[in-house]
Design a protein around this motif. Sequence first.
Motif, PDB file in Angstrom:
ATOM      1  N   LEU A   1       1.023  -1.234  -0.033  1.00 46.01           N
ATOM      2  CA  LEU A   1       0.340   0.465   0.045  1.00 46.01           C
ATOM      3  C   LEU A   1       0.824   1.312   0.159  1.00 46.01           C
ATOM      4  N   GLN A   2       0.761   1.887  -1.169  1.00 45.76           N
ATOM      5  CA  GLN A   2       2.037   3.761  -1.351  1.00 45.76           C
ATOM      6  C   GLN A   2       1.067   4.240  -1.440  1.00 45.76           C
TER       7      GLN A   2
ATOM      8  N   GLN B   1      -1.353   5.631  19.183  1.00 45.18           N
ATOM      9  CA  GLN B   1      -2.500   6.754  19.714  1.00 45.18           C
ATOM     10  C   GLN B   1      -3.807   6.830  19.467  1.00 45.18           C
ATOM     11  N   SER B   2      -3.302   7.437  17.680  1.00 49.92           N
ATOM     12  CA  SER B   2      -4.431   7.408  16.731  1.00 49.92           C
ATOM     13  C   SER B   2      -5.227   6.033  17.176  1.00 49.92           C
TER      14      SER B   2
ATOM     15  N   THR C   1      -3.631   5.123   7.466  1.00 47.58           N
ATOM     16  CA  THR C   1      -3.447   4.333   8.714  1.00 47.58           C
ATOM     17  C   THR C   1      -5.659   4.011   9.156  1.00 47.58           C
ATOM     18  N   MET C   2      -5.944   4.686   8.331  1.00 42.29           N
ATOM     19  CA  MET C   2      -7.766   4.207   7.755  1.00 42.29           C
ATOM     20  C   MET C   2      -7.255   3.440   7.545  1.00 42.29           C
ATOM     21  N   VAL C   3      -7.006   3.196   6.560  1.00 45.87           N
ATOM     22  CA  VAL C   3      -6.762   2.204   5.836  1.00 45.87           C
ATOM     23  C   VAL C   3      -6.688   0.538   6.220  1.00 45.87           C
ATOM     24  N   ALA C   4      -5.380   0.990   7.046  1.00 42.30           N
ATOM     25  CA  ALA C   4      -4.935   0.200   7.715  1.00 42.30           C
ATOM     26  C   ALA C   4      -6.296  -0.530   8.783  1.00 42.30           C
TER      27      ALA C   4
ATOM     28  N   ASP D   1       4.504  -1.304   8.783  1.00 41.70           N
ATOM     29  CA  ASP D   1       4.553   0.280   7.784  1.00 41.70           C
ATOM     30  C   ASP D   1       6.404   0.489   7.402  1.00 41.70           C
ATOM     31  N   GLU D   2       6.345   0.328   6.582  1.00 42.73           N
ATOM     32  CA  GLU D   2       7.859   1.183   5.855  1.00 42.73           C
ATOM     33  C   GLU D   2       8.301   0.074   5.880  1.00 42.73           C
ATOM     34  N   GLN D   3       8.719  -0.956   5.725  1.00 40.38           N
ATOM     35  CA  GLN D   3       8.750  -2.237   5.190  1.00 40.38           C
ATOM     36  C   GLN D   3      10.071  -2.346   4.900  1.00 40.38           C
ATOM     37  N   HIS D   4      10.923  -1.984   4.691  1.00 40.25           N
ATOM     38  CA  HIS D   4      12.165  -1.335   3.676  1.00 40.25           C
ATOM     39  C   HIS D   4      12.998  -1.698   5.240  1.00 40.25           C
ATOM     40  N   ARG D   5      12.300  -0.797   6.629  1.00 42.05           N
ATOM     41  CA  ARG D   5      13.527  -0.379   7.101  1.00 42.05           C
ATOM     42  C   ARG D   5      13.285  -2.576   8.579  1.00 42.05           C
TER      43      ARG D   5
END
Length: 509
Positions: A293-294, A334-335, A302-305, A396-400
């Motif tokens: 998801l880009q 938190q969100s 985040t809402m889609v997640a 989130d940010e899977q390249h990390r």
Amino acid sequence: MTLDTPIEFLKGIGTERAKFIRSVLGFQTVEDFLTFYPLRYADRSTVHKIGALQSSSENEIQLKGKITDVQEIAYGKGQKRLTAKFRDDTGTIELVWFRYSKWLQEQLPLNQEIFVFGKVNEFNGNFSLPHPEIEKDEKKAVSNSLLPVYPGSEKLAKRGLNNKFFQNIIRDILQQLPQMISENLPAELMKKLGIIGRLPAMFHIHFPNDMQHLEHAEKRLRFEEAFFFQLGYVLKKQHHKTTVIGNPFPKVGKPFEDFYQHRLPFELTGAQKRVLREIRADMKKPVQMNRLLQGDVGSGKTMVALLSMLIALGNGFQSCLMAPTEILAQQHFQSLQDLLDGTGVTIRLLTGSTKTADRRVIDDELQSGELSILVGTHAVLEDRVTFNNLGLAIIDEQHRFGVAQRARLWAKNKIPPHILVMTATPIPRTLAMSFYSDLDVSVIDELPVGRKSIITAHRKERDRLTIFRFVQDEIAKGRQAYFVYPLIEESETLDYKNLQENYVHICEF
């Protein structure tokens, strides 16, 4: 000889040299030499005159003349350099070697017509040619105008593995190449794309007759690499979709319906709705979802997640959202907690800083199934973290995260969870198809109503004061600004701006 022949069987290498080459370059077989492509190419089509040399030339040049004098000169503490006077009909230049052997000193041809090739240095108005390549006149007729220059190092050169060595080894391999490789692309495809065959491409990437032949070789080999790279991912994706089972989520479920109808804080954009339909279609199948998801920051990922996790919950499964840093994990938690307030959906945060007592509660609730959503960092991957029934994992940010780390997430359930990878890094469609072709790609390409688009601008050093004034005006409007520098303090080896020095400049403005 084949592509798999060990390098020690190549002419001019042998057992000891092969051992050294393996340790430094990692070469094992003939194919490793064949795919050791040149760094650049030396143009031998022009012979320059010493009297016409220009200072500060970035290019290597070729001279024709004679060595008339050779001598060793001592300098420093016990060090020596080898120098030679090289003359043509317009002047004299010094050839110099700071690293040399007795063999080289004895082999230098005196008073013979030769060619020398290298990069000119200038010091105090005098030109010199350090460590030049030397070629005898009688051999020049068979030389190419473009000769390959291979990557090298002082460590290799000290063992005789210089550019000439690599040229000779690869030239010998190319002579036997027709028996070693065959064409791997259909003739119709090559004709359609206007690319040459594999065999001529291999010849011309190493020893091109001219720039046109080199360009044709590069085009062919680049296409071949990209084609088989992408084909591998397509096959991997096809294999995944036919063999890796997943838990099907046949219904949307009450948690999703209640939230969507009564608690959604804003109308979803068309892009968010489209992406949700794509995710929903994947999770309905008994095959593991593997989707990227880009979307830009603020586009509503985040809402889609969250809505995806509510679908999992409605089908009796737990979800986790994993972020690369504690700060980002806390922001997500938190969100999500604020959005789920009053819904009865349980959500907790797990990071390396989570207290032992809180971890016990999280462990118990995960194993019992009481905890629906877990947000965390790498701590989620620990063996002690066990789920009752993990159905969806969002990264989130899977390249990390490394491949092994993501694989450990798969093992958190008997049937692998559906995987949704999120990134804010803008990836062109063609690049995403190439490097993420094992994933299905969804893009949120519009922002929520009232959200302004992000403007990215590039400015140069000469615009520094203009930027400072712009920031000053924005702060006066009640807005904020931040500066990011690659270094905290000045470095002796890196020529980058640093925080300490520029903080003073900002304060003085």
